[in-house]
Write a protein that holds these residues in place. Structure first.
Motif, short mmCIF file in Angstrom:
data_model
loop_
_atom_site.label_atom_id
_atom_site.label_comp_id
_atom_site.label_asym_id
_atom_site.label_seq_id
_atom_site.Cartn_x
_atom_site.Cartn_y
_atom_site.Cartn_z
N SER A 1 -0.28 2.81 -5.95
CA SER A 1 -0.96 3.91 -5.21
C SER A 1 -2.45 3.43 -4.74
CB SER A 1 -0.92 5.26 -6.10
OG SER A 1 -1.45 4.96 -7.36
N VAL A 2 -2.94 4.09 -4.01
CA VAL A 2 -4.49 4.10 -3.64
C VAL A 2 -5.26 5.14 -3.62
CG1 VAL A 2 -6.18 2.93 -2.05
CG2 VAL A 2 -4.05 1.79 -2.48
N THR A 3 -6.49 5.27 -4.48
CA THR A 3 -7.23 6.36 -4.10
C THR A 3 -8.79 6.24 -4.04
OG1 THR A 3 -7.56 8.84 -4.88
CG2 THR A 3 -7.34 7.05 -6.44
N HIS A 4 -9.58 7.14 -4.19
CA HIS A 4 -10.94 6.73 -4.03
C HIS A 4 -11.47 5.63 -4.71
CE1 HIS A 4 -15.17 7.09 -4.71
NE2 HIS A 4 -15.37 7.63 -3.36
N SER A 5 -11.01 5.80 -6.14
CA SER A 5 -11.64 4.80 -7.08
C SER A 5 -10.96 3.85 -7.93
CB SER A 5 -12.65 5.61 -7.95
OG SER A 5 -13.59 6.04 -7.22
N GLU A 6 -9.71 4.00 -7.41
CA GLU A 6 -8.43 3.47 -8.25
C GLU A 6 -7.38 2.70 -7.52
OE1 GLU A 6 -6.52 5.09 -12.13
OE2 GLU A 6 -5.40 5.95 -10.44
N ILE A 7 -7.00 1.58 -7.72
CA ILE A 7 -5.61 0.91 -6.97
C ILE A 7 -4.63 0.43 -8.38
CG2 ILE A 7 -4.72 -0.82 -5.57
CD1 ILE A 7 -7.52 -1.23 -4.56
N LEU A 8 -3.54 0.93 -8.23
CA LEU A 8 -2.51 0.65 -9.29
C LEU A 8 -1.73 -0.15 -8.72
CD1 LEU A 8 -2.01 4.20 -10.97
CD2 LEU A 8 -3.63 2.36 -11.45
N TYR A 9 -1.12 -1.28 -9.60
CA TYR A 9 -0.15 -2.38 -9.12
C TYR A 9 0.80 -2.20 -10.03
CZ TYR A 9 -3.28 -3.99 -5.40
OH TYR A 9 -4.14 -4.23 -4.37
N ASN A 10 1.09 -1.38 -11.15
CA ASN A 10 1.86 -1.55 -12.41
C ASN A 10 3.51 -1.37 -11.81
OD1 ASN A 10 0.61 1.09 -12.01
ND2 ASN A 10 1.70 1.76 -13.90
N PHE A 11 3.54 -0.70 -10.70
CA PHE A 11 4.79 -0.43 -10.20
C PHE A 11 4.52 -0.60 -8.48
CE2 PHE A 11 5.12 2.49 -13.83
CZ PHE A 11 6.23 2.15 -14.56
N VAL A 12 5.51 -0.74 -7.85
CA VAL A 12 5.59 -0.59 -6.40
C VAL A 12 6.38 0.74 -5.88
CG1 VAL A 12 5.31 -3.19 -6.20
CG2 VAL A 12 7.62 -2.30 -6.41
N LYS A 13 6.72 0.74 -4.87
CA LYS A 13 7.34 1.74 -4.21
C LYS A 13 8.26 1.24 -3.26
CE LYS A 13 5.82 5.22 -6.31
NZ LYS A 13 5.86 4.54 -7.52
N PRO A 14 9.58 1.79 -2.83
CA PRO A 14 10.59 1.25 -2.21
C PRO A 14 10.28 0.71 -1.01
CG PRO A 14 10.95 3.82 -2.31
CD PRO A 14 9.94 3.21 -2.95
N PRO A 15 10.76 -0.27 -0.36
CA PRO A 15 10.53 -0.87 1.13
C PRO A 15 11.06 -0.03 2.30
CG PRO A 15 12.33 -2.30 -0.09
CD PRO A 15 11.83 -1.01 -0.90
N ILE A 16 10.82 1.03 2.37
CA ILE A 16 11.11 1.80 3.69
C ILE A 16 10.38 1.62 5.04
CG2 ILE A 16 12.01 3.64 2.13
CD1 ILE A 16 9.67 5.29 3.08
N HIS A 17 9.59 0.44 4.77
CA HIS A 17 8.51 0.53 6.01
C HIS A 17 9.20 0.03 7.16
CE1 HIS A 17 6.28 0.63 2.09
NE2 HIS A 17 5.52 1.19 2.96
#
Length: 556
Positions: A286-302
């Motif tokens: 996830s990404v928000t104003h003041s934080e990026i989290l890399y501890n998980f990902v999300k499914p490759p539906i891209h």
């Protein structure tokens, strides 16, 4: 939700009042599942923070439409409208307003500091939690300051009376004195025109047959923020309640909903997580104003998503980003010698607590392989040369064949522990998500999946856990409630698999659900009640996607 001449009327307990590009909104929702008695100005810079309380001096009824927020009683009214994304105008006639700090305590590291600026006479709250200032400029009437420059627990703010008007601004360190020249009515009229243009672009097909379309458009429009912090592009947050982030699969549904009418904004949604792609090619959780989290990902539906977007503005760059994201799964999430990738946790799948993950956490699942097959098909289409196309086509065929050979037991797809090698089935709808492959699946597999999906279907849509399961929970997150993304993916896959009657039924029930219960994060599958965050943009997008497709089919 009702519809007035000025647009849909909605409850602030369900949907915050905000404006495209703004980082703040107005709502009584001040934290997760926490409702205040008063409407608050709530900022989403550095997180969700209630800043100011807006308290009329007499009991009122609050009415919200896309362009104007109103407090009223028999004696008077207060109206609020956005002038720009960081400035609102507020006007009172016959009603006063107390504008107070939401946090009554001031310490060196919390709470607002309130003072009167000697430069222009405005009143300013400087707020530690957001690192921003909130300036109130009196344009007419009387303002009585409370507790200016006071420490401790003194009440701080203004009391407005008479026929009064103010401007409220969110800004950083300094700016020129407020100099707005337009009358309040012109400000409100311009705000309405801004929203009307957006709604016309994203839902030009709306009519009495799609009664929630305009409100769905408002949920997207009002949840959009301008670039700031780690948000590198104009971005539709998942909500301007507490789910105020961009997660790396939620954004795909917002991109699709915007694609026909606002393709540039749609591509901004698709590309934003890729702006933070790491060295391994993974997207952040996830990404928000003041934080990026890399501890998980999300499914490759891209790859699946790209099928629903207009032509890429930069085909070569889109290919490069998608290739890196796909290679991450092939290199970092496949055991040596294996063909099938694995999730390291349910959170990686987006289905955080689905019963598929009860036996083990590090799991090869059929949905993941299916999404990667679709993604590799898209890479083959975008590839720069015939040899690369052939390579991705061969890899997609190989993974599809492995999926059917290793995880299809003749009746259903199973999951397999990446460490133990043992397999199991569950009563989660997640096990049926390979229907997203549509026409790529053999006919008997399509039919078996459609039959099992039918068993999950309630009066409101497909439950994420079989309703007859011992594990089913009405408010169990991914263990029962209906969700927008699973609904859209299943509806699309069934339609491409030739099961159009079931796809039509799912589309109709989910659209009716949104028209009844709004755009909640998820819904009780038995009652249709909205659950959790009630202003979730991927739910609004799902409604727009399904409604637009239904209208297109009916117009031909």
């Amino acid at each position: 939700m009702t519809v007035a001449a000025s647009g849909p009327v909605f409850s602030l307990r369900e949907i915050p009042f905000s404006y495209r590009g703004s980082w703040f909104g107005f709502s009584p929702v001040v934290a997760e599942k926490t409702y205040a008695e008063d409407v608050h100005l709530v900022s989403h810079q550095t997180g969700m923070h209630p800043i100011l309380r807006l308290i009329p001096t007499a009991e009122t009824t609050v009415t919200a439409t896309p362009h104007q927020l109103t407090w009223s009683n028999d004696d008077g009214r207060i109206d609020l409208a956005y002038e720009t994304p960081d400035t609102v105008r507020v006007k009172g006639r016959g009603l006063g307003l107390r504008l107070l700090a939401a946090d009554p305590v001031l310490t060196p590291f919390s709470g607002p500091y309130f003072y009167q600026d000697p430069v222009d006479g405005s009143y300013v709250f400087t707020v530690y939690q957001t690192g921003r200032r909130y300036r109130i400029t009196l344009l007419g009437g009387r303002a009585e300051p409370l507790g200016t420059q006071a420490l401790g627990t003194a009440e701080r703010g203004l009391v407005l009376s008479g026929e009064w008007e103010i401007a409220v601004e969110e800004y950083e360190t300094a700016r020129a004195p407020y100099a707005g020249a337009d009358a309040f009515e012109q400000v409100a009229k311009a705000a309405r025109a801004e929203f009307d243009a957006f709604a016309a672009a994203v839902a030009p097909w709306r009519s009495d047959r799609t009664p929630a379309a305009e409100l769905a458009a408002y949920v997207l429009w009002s949840a959009t923020v301008r670039p700031a912090g780690f948000i590198t592009r104009p971005a539709v947050l998942m909500s301007k309640h507490w789910m105020d982030k961009v997660w790396s699969w939620d954004h795909c549904f917002n991109a699709i909903a915007l694609a026909d009418g606002l393709p540039e904004l749609a591509w901004d949604q698709f590309r934003l997580p890729f702006d933070h792609q790491d060295a391994a090619g993974a997207l952040p959780d996830s990404v928000t104003h003041s934080e990026i989290l890399y501890n998980f990902v999300k499914p490759p539906i891209h790859g699946w998503t790209l099928r629903h977007l207009p032509a890429a503005p930069d085909r070569a760059e889109t290919y490069r980003l998608l290739e890196r994201w796909t290679t991450f799964w092939l290199d970092a999430r496949r055991a040596p010698g294996g063909d099938l990738p694995h999730y390291q946790h349910g959170n990686d799948s987006g289905w955080d607590n689905a019963t598929t993950f009860d036996p083990e956490r590090v799991v090869q699942t059929a949905d993941l392989a299916a999404f990667l097959v679709l993604q590799m098909r898209e890479l083959a289409r975008l590839a720069p040369d015939p040899d690369t196309t052939a390579r991705w086509t061969e890899q997609a065929d190989r993974m599809r064949d492995a999926l059917l050979a290793e995880l299809w037991d003749g009746e259903r797809f199973v999951a397999r522990g990446a460490h133990s090698g043992r397999t199991w089935s569950s009563s989660s709808l997640l096990d049926l998500m390979p229907i997203a492959l549509g026409e790529e699946l053999p006919h008997p597999v399509r039919a078996a999946l459609a039959d099992r999906i039918q068993r999950h279907l309630t009066a409101f849509g497909p439950a994420t856990e079989l309703p007859t399961s011992d594990h089913y929970q009405d408010d169990g997150y991914w263990r029962g409630p209906i969700w927008a993304p699973s609904t859209v993916l299943i509806e699309d896959g069934l339609r491409r698999a030739g099961h159009t009657d079931l796809a039509d039924k799912i589309s109709a029930r989910f659209r009716a659900l949104c028209e009844k219960s709004g755009f909640a994060e998820n819904f009780d599958a038995r009652t249709g009640e909205g659950l959790r965050d009630r202003a979730y943009t991927w739910t609004a997008s799902a409604y727009l996607i399904l409604a637009a497709a239904h209208e297109r089919r009916n117009s031909t």
